[in-house]
Design an enzyme around this catalytic site. Structure first.
Site, PDB file in Angstrom:
ATOM      1  N   ARG A 168       0.833  -1.207   0.000  1.00 13.06           N
ATOM      2  CA  ARG A 168       0.000   0.000   0.000  1.00 13.06           C
ATOM      3  C   ARG A 168       0.873   1.264   0.000  1.00 13.06           C
ATOM      4  O   ARG A 168       1.008   1.935  -1.006  1.00 13.06           O
ATOM      5  CB  ARG A 168      -0.966  -0.023   1.213  1.00 13.06           C
ATOM      6  CG  ARG A 168      -2.166   0.898   1.058  1.00 13.06           C
ATOM      7  CD  ARG A 168      -1.863   2.367   1.219  1.00 13.06           C
ATOM      8  NE  ARG A 168      -1.273   2.691   2.516  1.00 13.06           N
ATOM      9  CZ  ARG A 168      -0.730   3.866   2.795  1.00 13.06           C
ATOM     10  NH1 ARG A 168      -0.712   4.826   1.899  1.00 13.06           N
ATOM     11  NH2 ARG A 168      -0.185   4.090   3.982  1.00 13.06           N
ATOM     12  N   ASP A 169       1.495   1.561   1.136  1.00 14.46           N
ATOM     13  CA  ASP A 169       2.285   2.790   1.254  1.00 14.46           C
ATOM     14  C   ASP A 169       3.382   2.804   0.193  1.00 14.46           C
ATOM     15  O   ASP A 169       3.684   3.841  -0.410  1.00 14.46           O
ATOM     16  CB  ASP A 169       2.906   2.880   2.662  1.00 14.46           C
ATOM     17  CG  ASP A 169       3.197   4.307   3.090  1.00 14.46           C
ATOM     18  OD1 ASP A 169       3.138   5.208   2.235  1.00 14.46           O
ATOM     19  OD2 ASP A 169       3.491   4.516   4.276  1.00 14.46           O
TER      20      ASP A 169
ATOM     21  N   HIS B 273       9.350   6.767   8.148  1.00 16.17           N
ATOM     22  CA  HIS B 273       9.924   6.881   6.801  1.00 16.17           C
ATOM     23  C   HIS B 273      11.384   7.251   6.956  1.00 16.17           C
ATOM     24  O   HIS B 273      11.764   7.967   7.876  1.00 16.17           O
ATOM     25  CB  HIS B 273       9.167   7.953   5.990  1.00 16.17           C
ATOM     26  CG  HIS B 273       7.855   7.447   5.462  1.00 16.17           C
ATOM     27  ND1 HIS B 273       7.696   6.976   4.191  1.00 16.17           N
ATOM     28  CD2 HIS B 273       6.653   7.305   6.068  1.00 16.17           C
ATOM     29  CE1 HIS B 273       6.444   6.564   4.022  1.00 16.17           C
ATOM     30  NE2 HIS B 273       5.778   6.761   5.148  1.00 16.17           N
TER      31      HIS B 273
ATOM     32  N   CYS C 114       4.789   9.004   0.175  1.00  9.55           N
ATOM     33  CA  CYS C 114       3.428   9.507   0.269  1.00  9.55           C
ATOM     34  C   CYS C 114       3.257  10.510  -0.854  1.00  9.55           C
ATOM     35  O   CYS C 114       4.009  11.477  -0.942  1.00  9.55           O
ATOM     36  CB  CYS C 114       3.193  10.173   1.621  1.00  9.55           C
ATOM     37  SG  CYS C 114       1.643  11.069   1.680  1.00  9.55           S
TER      38      CYS C 114
ATOM     39  N   ASN D 179       9.426   3.862   3.340  1.00  9.69           N
ATOM     40  CA  ASN D 179       9.273   3.435   4.730  1.00  9.69           C
ATOM     41  C   ASN D 179      10.584   2.797   5.202  1.00  9.69           C
ATOM     42  O   ASN D 179      11.434   2.458   4.395  1.00  9.69           O
ATOM     43  CB  ASN D 179       8.196   2.356   4.832  1.00  9.69           C
ATOM     44  CG  ASN D 179       6.833   2.874   4.457  1.00  9.69           C
ATOM     45  OD1 ASN D 179       6.417   2.768   3.320  1.00  9.69           O
ATOM     46  ND2 ASN D 179       6.141   3.450   5.417  1.00  9.69           N
TER      47      ASN D 179
HETATM   48 ZN    ZN Z   1       3.729   6.243   5.351  1.00  8.26          ZN
END
Ligand code: ZN
Length: 294
Positions: free
Chosen positions: A10-11, A205, A236, A245
């Site tokens: 996801r991220d 991050h 992001c 991350n």
């Molecule tokens: Zn994040």
């Protein structure tokens, strides 16, 4: 024992320009589970017109091989997101907002207060449907527009999340502004305010190279739940200069070298990162995927 929540699908993928085919996303999640990961943030239920990378969220969740010992979830930021999520088989949902008005306004066109109002309904709907809801406080350690965010502000949002039914809280360092002292101070404050029985997770991050240092500071302050991304994938799309991350296999290596278990297989994680790098088509930030395990 460290509990890893893998957020790469996801991220990570959300911030990549290249949109991976659904088979590759599904394979990534299945492989991570095969490497011992027990919790995966698989998708996000955001506007598919704005975030094209996540447009196939429902299909990804349908196609993964389900392991009953694993928790599969997604990210929601709004009422329309939770409505979509509740039609799928998610085990948990991360509900996120930032702790500063400027970031929230840029990200979701709402103030902190308005975000909290909307997300309270979102959390309520999720809880009523039996989904584990996790409150994520973004920019917990600093906002790229407003600078340092006060502990009080961050804890107030966490308090509201818990009040409306969240079972866990995550403090996210969305743009990599945290330092180890700040991490231990905020974690201490959290446990003093809410008690140690509430699960607290940390999401860092590596924007300024302090990802693992902050992870270690969190561990030493008592945190056992960490988000990370295989290969250090991630960022992001709304945060200027945000990079990946904390890298899952680098973090796993740190803990294993310290004699702390993670329940994962480091060599398998490295293989996934190396495979993913080819699929993504550019070099990833992970260190172990280049150096190998010792
Ligand atoms: Zn994040």
């Amino acid at each position: 024992m460290i509990h890893i929540s893998e957020v790469g699908p996801r991220d990570g993928l959300q911030n990549e320009k290249k949109i991976l085919p659904i088979e590759t996303k599904v394979k990534l999640i299945n492989q991570l589970v095969n490497a011992g990961i027990k919790k995966v943030e698989c998708v996000s239920f955001v506007n598919p017109k704005i975030v094209k990378q996540m447009a196939d969220a429902e299909d990804v969740l349908k196609q993964i091989e389900r392991d009953p010992s694993v928790s599969y979830g997604g990210l929601v930021l709004s009422q329309s997101g939770v409505e979509r999520a509740l039609k799928t088989e998610v085990d948990f949902l991360n509900v996120a907002m930032a702790s500063s008005d400027t970031f929230n306004l840029k990200n979701s066109k709402r103030t902190v207060e308005d975000s909290l109002k909307e997300l309270s309904k979102v959390i309520h709907d999720g809880v009523t449907s039996g989904i584990k809801m996790i409150g994520v406080v973004g920019t917990s350690f600093g906002c790229p527009y407003e600078g340092r965010v006060s502990q009080n502000k961050v804890l107030k949002i966490a308090e509201k999340f818990l009040e409306v039914g969240c079972k866990e809280i995550t403090f996210a360092d969305t743009t990599g502004m945290a330092n180890p002292n700040q991490v231990s101070e905020l974690v201490d404050e959290f446990y003093t305010t809410f008690g140690k029985e509430i699960t607290l997770a940390l999401h860092f991050h590596n924007t300024r190279g302090l990802g693992l240092a902050n992870t270690l500071a969190g561990y030493q302050a008592g945190v056992r739940h960490f988000d990370s991304s295989v290969g250090g994938l991630g960022g992001c799309p709304f945060a200027p200069k945000a990079v990946g991350n904390v890298c899952t296999e680098d973090m796993v290596n740190m803990f294993h070298q310290m004699g702390i278990e993670t329940g994962t297989n480091l060599d398998k994680l490295i293989e996934i990162a190396q495979w993913l790098e080819v699929e993504i088509g550019h070099e990833l930030d992970g260190m172990l995927m280049k150096a190998g395990s010792s």
